[in-house]
Structures are given as C-alpha cells and as structure tokens.
Design an enzyme around this catalytic site. Structure first.
Site, PDB file in Angstrom:
ATOM      1  CG  ASP A   1      -0.374  -0.113   2.523  1.00 35.87           C
ATOM      2  OD1 ASP A   1       0.873  -0.222   2.603  1.00 35.87           O
ATOM      3  OD2 ASP A   1      -1.117  -0.089   3.533  1.00 35.87           O
ATOM      4  CB  SER A   2       4.590   1.688  -0.112  1.00 34.07           C
ATOM      5  OG  SER A   2       4.809   0.521  -0.884  1.00 34.07           O
TER       6      SER A   2
ATOM      7  CG  ASP B   1       0.421  -4.119   2.004  1.00 28.03           C
ATOM      8  OD1 ASP B   1       0.593  -5.042   2.821  1.00 28.03           O
ATOM      9  OD2 ASP B   1       1.237  -3.198   1.832  1.00 28.03           O
TER      10      ASP B   1
ATOM     11  CE  LYS C   1       3.097  -5.993   3.850  1.00 33.32           C
ATOM     12  NZ  LYS C   1       2.687  -4.813   4.626  1.00 33.32           N
TER      13      LYS C   1
ATOM     14  CD  GLU D   1       0.442  -1.669   8.007  1.00 32.26           C
ATOM     15  OE1 GLU D   1       0.147  -0.873   8.921  1.00 32.26           O
ATOM     16  OE2 GLU D   1       0.950  -1.313   6.929  1.00 32.26           O
TER      17      GLU D   1
ATOM     18  CD  GLU E   1       7.851  -0.461   7.709  1.00 29.59           C
ATOM     19  OE1 GLU E   1       6.873  -1.178   7.357  1.00 29.59           O
ATOM     20  OE2 GLU E   1       8.062   0.670   7.230  1.00 29.59           O
TER      21      GLU E   1
HETATM   22  O1  KIV Z   1       3.512  -1.094   1.688  1.00 29.05           O
HETATM   23  C1  KIV Z   1       4.675  -1.516   1.679  1.00 29.05           C
HETATM   24  O2  KIV Z   1       5.454  -1.250   0.758  1.00 29.05           O
HETATM   25  C2  KIV Z   1       5.110  -2.331   2.804  1.00 29.05           C
HETATM   26  C3  KIV Z   1       6.569  -2.635   2.899  1.00 29.05           C
HETATM   27  C4  KIV Z   1       7.303  -1.421   3.277  1.00 29.05           C
HETATM   28  C5  KIV Z   1       6.831  -3.765   3.803  1.00 29.05           C
HETATM   29  O3  KIV Z   1       4.333  -2.723   3.608  1.00 29.05           O
END
Ligand code: KIV
Length: 288
Positions: A63-64, A106, A135, A137, A204
């Site tokens: 989600d980056s 994510d 994924k 969090e 992280e």
């Molecule tokens: O969203 C993302 O890119 C991440 C990584 C930094 C692990 O969760």
C-alpha cells in the site's frame, strides 16, 4: 556487445521462466535451509516482469503505492480498489513472462479492521486480482483475523513493528520494540500470529537484536525485515527507494542499488544478490 532485450525486461542473461515458481512450500524450505528470501515491492506489470527476471522471490504490491505512485502523505488514504487495480497489473506482468515470483498484496487501511468477514471479502478481491497471499498490519486483535483467513485457504503475511497504517497512533515513523516490555509484547504477538497460521511476518523498523531473536523463535513463519537488521529470514524494500527515487528523504534502512551503475534490472539483481549473501543490510548503516 549490447544484450538483446525482450519485452517486459527479460534478457538473454535473464530469460523468463528460467526459475521454478516460488510458492509457500518453497518459502518454508528456504527458511529451513537458511536461504534468504528477497522481497521487493512492485506496482505495475513492467516493473513486476523486470524484478522477476532479476530473481526476486516475492513481489509485494504494497500500500506504499499510495505514497510512491499517488503522492499521498501516508498509506492511510489507499483504497481496496487501488490495491485491486495494481495487483491485477502486477499479476498480468508476471503472467506475460511466465514469472516465478510469489505475489503478495497489502490489505489497505479500513479493509479488514471492521470484522473477520470484512477481511475475508477484501482478501477475496485481492486474491481474485492475482495475489497469492495477503498482508495485514498489527498484532493482538489481528490474530483471529489471520486464523479466519488461513482456515479459508488464504495465505497471510503479518506485519509488526512500525505499521505505517497506524502512523498517527504511533506518533510518526519511529523505531518500535525498544525496551524489554515492548520487545516481550512483540515476541508474544509474533508467536500468536505464527500459531494462527501466518506464513510470513514483515518486521519493520525494530532493533536488529530483537528481529534476530524473533527469527530464531519463529520456526514456522519466515521473518522479512525492513529496517530490522540482517538477522531476519528475508528482506523487503520499496522498489523506488532502492532505485534511489524519493519524494522525501530516504529512510536510513535503504541502500541505493543504482549507485553501482548499470540498469534497473542490474540494480534489482544486485539487491537480490546482496540479500542472498547477507551483505544487505549492513547493521552499522541500516539498522538500529
Ligand atoms: O507497503 C509496503 O510497501 C510495505 C513494505 C514497506 C513492507 O508494507
């Protein structure tokens, strides 16, 4: 002599489909044998194909994407539809080159917090877009959500330490797990997530010593570090960060793999090599 380049980044030196597909049993085997897992984010078809040809084991549609591609101030504003769109693009890129990388996507903020049923519906959207794992969090309350998804056939990667979706609750992008009490809580949460069936765990921005301890304790869940030192079972970086492209200052845990010269595929291949041989990260430069 210039190398012949095929579409989507495959080259004579890096032919498509030259690798066996990465899947959950192979990841578990890599963890058991101590082979480091190289993960990288990807947001589109072409970069996915290039990263796959460079030998990346796992691609993460992070989600980056919100910060890197959309210019958002944090990942909080990323929608499920945005994640579906980018996951589909990355999956198509991998299909076009018969890619081997394992695809993780994510679950964005707000798409899994409400209930386990909401998490299942959101995960279904990403799996149907081509993800092979989702994924999410956090620890504690997420444990039962992870169990619910895993029992229904959805592989899950957990994410502890600095969890960017809760940046406002954490008060900024800070190192987590410092001090005995915080470290003990993280360890307990990680063990519970492993018991719930999480197969991977992103750690992280946690102290390198703590990440090493967690990696030793978790025998059925491979740790993937980012700003967590070299003791983890694998590493992940944001693609644009390791290519030296930033809208803001690069975090300390990043290495610019373009600095060695060559093209993007060479830089990604250098990242994979450095992860595999353990020369990245350098704890003196990239860890706490
Ligand atoms: O969203 C993302 O890119 C991440 C990584 C930094 C692990 O969760």
């Amino acid at each position: 002599m210039a190398e012949t380049t095929a579409p989507y980044g495959a080259t004579a030196a890096h032919p498509p489909a030259a690798r066996k597909s990465v899947n959950l049993p192979r990841l578990a085997d890599m963890q058991a044998r101590g082979e480091k897992i190289a993960m990288l984010t990807a947001y589109d078809a072409t970069f996915a194909a290039v990263a796959d040809a460079a030998g990346v084991d796992c691609l993460l549609v992070g989600d980056s994407v919100g910060m890197v591609c959309q210019g958002l101030p944090s990942t909080v504003g990323v929608s499920l539809e945005t994640m579906r769109h980018h996951t589909e693009g990355v999956a198509r890129g991998l299909q076009r080159v018969q890619g081997a990388a394992f695809l993780v996507a994510d679950l964005p903020f707000g798409s899994y917090q409400q209930s386990r049923e909401q998490a299942l519906a959101s995960a279904t959207v990403l799996m149907q877009a081509g993800a092979q794992m989702v994924k999410l969090e956090g620890g504690g309350w997420t444990t039962e959500t992870v169990r619910f998804l895993v029992e229904r056939g959805i592989p899950v990667c957990a994410h502890l330490g600095l969890t960017p979706q809760t940046v406002h609750a954490l008060g900024g992008y800070r190192v987590q797990g410092k001090g005995d009490a915080a470290a003990a809580l993280l360890l307990a949460q990680a063990l519970a997530l492993q018991d719930a069936g999480a197969a991977l765990l992103v750690l992280e921005m946690v102290p390198a010593a703590l990440a090493t301890t967690l990696t030793r304790e978790l025998t059925r869940c491979a740790t993937i570090g980012i700003g967590a030192g070299r003791g983890t079972a694998g590493q992940v970086l944001v693609l644009h960060d390791m290519l030296g492209m930033h809208l803001a200052k690069a975090p300390r845990f990043v290495r610019n793999f373009m600095a060695g010269g060559g093209g993007i595929q060479d830089a990604i291949a250098a990242y994979v090599r450095a992860v595999k041989e353990g020369s990245f990260p350098d704890d003196a430069l990239h860890a706490w």
